[in-house]
Design an enzyme around this catalytic site. Structure first.
Site: not given
Length: 638
Positions: A173, A212, A329
């Site tokens: 991340y 991500d 999201d």
């Protein structure tokens, strides 16, 4: 909308065609359970089955270690590994779940630079012996170039690294662009990730990078590139020259690099699997801004990836995004390894390259189910979860022959897999002989089992003296079921000054004593309660005041306040006003708060409730968001 998306219906059957790796920024580990299809089951194993994944990498868990619960860690058939923030609460966090029936890592580490300590050890990961460490740690010169405190970088819970026999898996991340507040930290993280991957690749190990990364490759991967170019007054080449994007594009095969490549980054090492399968696809976004409800109009960006070493490119049968699955999201991104891959010119199964060499062929084929040994970083070995098992695990046969004491020194080879299959074919498992794996031998069972006719243990006698002491200090069981005796009533003895004539008079309730000898204790207690209540009622009773004249009655009617009218007036005063309606669609507006620095920061405003369209701007005469904008203070008239 409670209908299960098509992606969820087909994902379970798709995993039968290979080995699936799924990455998903969940924006809070329990956040998906507020959406379908996860809302009906609300368990992680059920979520993983719908995803059809064998390895699930989650980012932005937003929890600390103290927030871990049983349903997050003690999952039947799944192992888990976490990297959680050490200091910041509700911030970042990465977790990897592995399906124990299909794969088992041989090493696991927390952090990107290897400066953290394994559980129960005083030696850092980067200082472990070569056969116990994953390797590829940045050199001292590379650490100087990163220019970020290594301990601070690894303490934010941003990376978990697992090594399988055939490759090293990164769950990452990456820091986001927080209005330029942490650009140096973010740039240092990207450089550290690039250095670690290139070092592993140089040592001969394959790499799979998931997570991500908070970087979009080019203008195909972001819907707001044109707006960014206009706002920042820069060209497209300057956009691609952004430091983080430039390093990322040099890492990926086919990445667009402006000018000469950097020293040490002359060659690309990873392939973007989604782009390999969909090279010309537009709008393949994985993240949408929730504040402007950008998902229905697909106004987003692609910042979640599954990347793999170029030598592994042909191992994958598919890779895609699952934009139809709600819960965050972000949307899940997956890649599927073929059931059989080619390694050094020899075909090997996916299970062989994802399980330790000690795993027998019978276990790989699913004929034998045995509990997997746990690595030190496993969440199940945390002190608060250790030695706690589910009922299913209690009935599984322990595999004593397995041990992780010897790990692979070299990358997985096709010859080792062939040797395992050959040894399995030469010594098949026999069910008829005494060495059956279903349990211990019969003579051993006889020794372990307890005879049924063994005499019971004798109870020790207690002396009369001990019984006496115990009875004096403790109540008996019978005493708890007996009615309580009321306190004795004082007898009223007539004094010498009383006259004999009063004896024949009826006594008042306050002076007449209760004859306890003539009545039972229960009746006496009831009589006392009645007398006491009657005395209280007499003392508390007050006759109503009567009006003296008719004028006073009229005055009381004039001063009477209707409670219904009062409540109505107060309700009107404090009730919420109706929301203003937008100009384009005549719909109730929604409220948002200004976050941008300036004189209006913190002010609330009203806008159209419709989502932003594909253009990313307000439109008129369409189904997307119109240009209505009203300050909340103006709507209230002040």
């Amino acid at each position: 909308m409670d209908e299960v998306p098509a992606e969820a219906k087909t994902s379970i059957t798709s995993k039968e065609n290979g080995f699936r790796i799924t990455t998903w920024n969940v924006n809070g580990i329990r956040n998906p359970f507020g959406y379908q299809p996860w809302r009906t089951t609300r368990t992680f194993p059920a979520m993983f089955e719908i995803l059809g994944a064998d390895i699930v990498i989650m980012q932005e868990l937003k929890i600390q270690r103290k927030d871990l619960k049983d349903d997050m860690v003690l999952l039947d058939g799944w192992d888990c590994f976490f990297s959680l923030p050490k200091h910041k609460k509700g911030y970042s966090g990465v977790g990897i779940y592995t399906r124990q029936s299909t794969c088992a890592p041989i090493k696991a580490e927390e952090g990107l630079l290897g400066v953290l300590f394994p559980p129960g050890s005083s030696t850092r990961y980067c200082d472990l012996p070569e056969d116990q460490a994953i390797g590829g740690y940045p050199t001292p010169l590379q650490l100087i170039d990163i220019d970020v405190d290594p301990a601070e970088l690894d303490a934010e819970g941003r990376c978990v690294v697992l090594e399988f026999p055939a490759f090293v898996l990164f769950g990452v991340y990456s820091p986001a662009n927080s209005n330029g507040m942490r650009d140096d930290f973010r740039f240092g993280f990207v450089k550290a990730l690039d250095a670690r991957i290139r070092n592993l690749q140089a040592s001969g190990k394959r790499v799979v990078l998931t997570g991500d990364l908070n970087i979009s490759r080019d203008d195909r991967d972001s819907a707001n590139v044109k707006d960014d170019l206009r706002k920042m007054n820069i060209t497209r080449d300057e956009y691609l020259l952004a430091p983080n994007r430039r390093i990322f594009n040099q890492l990926i095969d086919g990445g667009e690099v402006i000018g000469e490549r950097d020293e040490g980054r002359e060659d690309s090492v990873l392939v973007d699997l989604c782009r390999e399968f969909f090279p010309d696809r537009t709008g393949m976004y994985t993240h949408w801004e929730q504040k402007i409800n950008a998902r229905p109009g697909n106004y987003g960006s692609r910042i979640d990836y599954v990347l793999a070493s170029k030598s592994m490119k042909d191992w994958f049968s598919e890779a895609n995004i699952q934009e139809g699955l709600m819960g965050s999201d972000h949307c899940p991104v997956y890649a599927t390894i073929k059931p059989i891959v080619t390694l050094d010119g020899i075909g090997v199964t996916a299970k062989e390259i994802l399980n330790p060499m000690e795993t027998s062929q019978a276990e790989l084929d699913g004929q034998v189910i045995a509990p997997r040994p746990l690595l030190p970083l496993s969440g199940k070995l945390l002190p608060e979860f250790d030695k706690r098992r589910s009922i299913k695990d209690m009935f599984m046969r322990p595999n004593a022959s397995k041990s992780f004491g010897s790990t692979l020194q070299t990358p997985f080879s096709a010859e080792s897999a062939a040797a395992r299959r050959m040894s399995s074919s030469l010594s098949p498992n026999k069910k008829d002989d005494g060495g059956s794996s279903s349990g211990p031998p019969a003579n051993q069972k006889a020794k372990l089992s307890k005879p049924m006719n063994s005499p019971p243990a004798k109870r020790q006698k207690t002396s009369h003296k001990d019984t006496k002491v115990a009875s004096s200090s403790q109540k008996t069981l019978k005493s708890f079921f007996q009615s309580k005796q009321p306190p004795p009533e004082p007898k009223v003895v007539p004094t010498k000054t009383e006259s004999p004539s009063k004896e024949n008079e009826p006594s008042t309730p306050t002076m007449s004593p209760i004859n306890s000898s003539a009545k039972s204790p229960a009746v006496a207690l009831e009589a006392h309660s009645i007398l006491a209540s009657s005395q209280r009622s007499e003392l508390s009773f007050k006759p109503p005041l009567k009006s003296v004249a008719g004028d006073s009655a009229v005055a009381e009617e004039d001063n009477f306040i209707d409670p219904f009218t009062t409540r109505t007036e107060w309700t009107k005063l404090f009730s919420k006003r109706d929301d203003p309606r937008c100009e384009g669609h005549d719909l109730p507006c929604i409220t948002l708060q200004t976050k941008v620095k300036g004189p209006n920061r913190g002010r609330w405003f009203w806008i159209c409730p419709r989502p932003v369209g594909p253009s990313g701007i307000k439109e008129s005469g369409t189904e997307w968001r119109c240009g209505t904008f009203i300050w909340a203070s103006d709507a209230k008239g002040g």
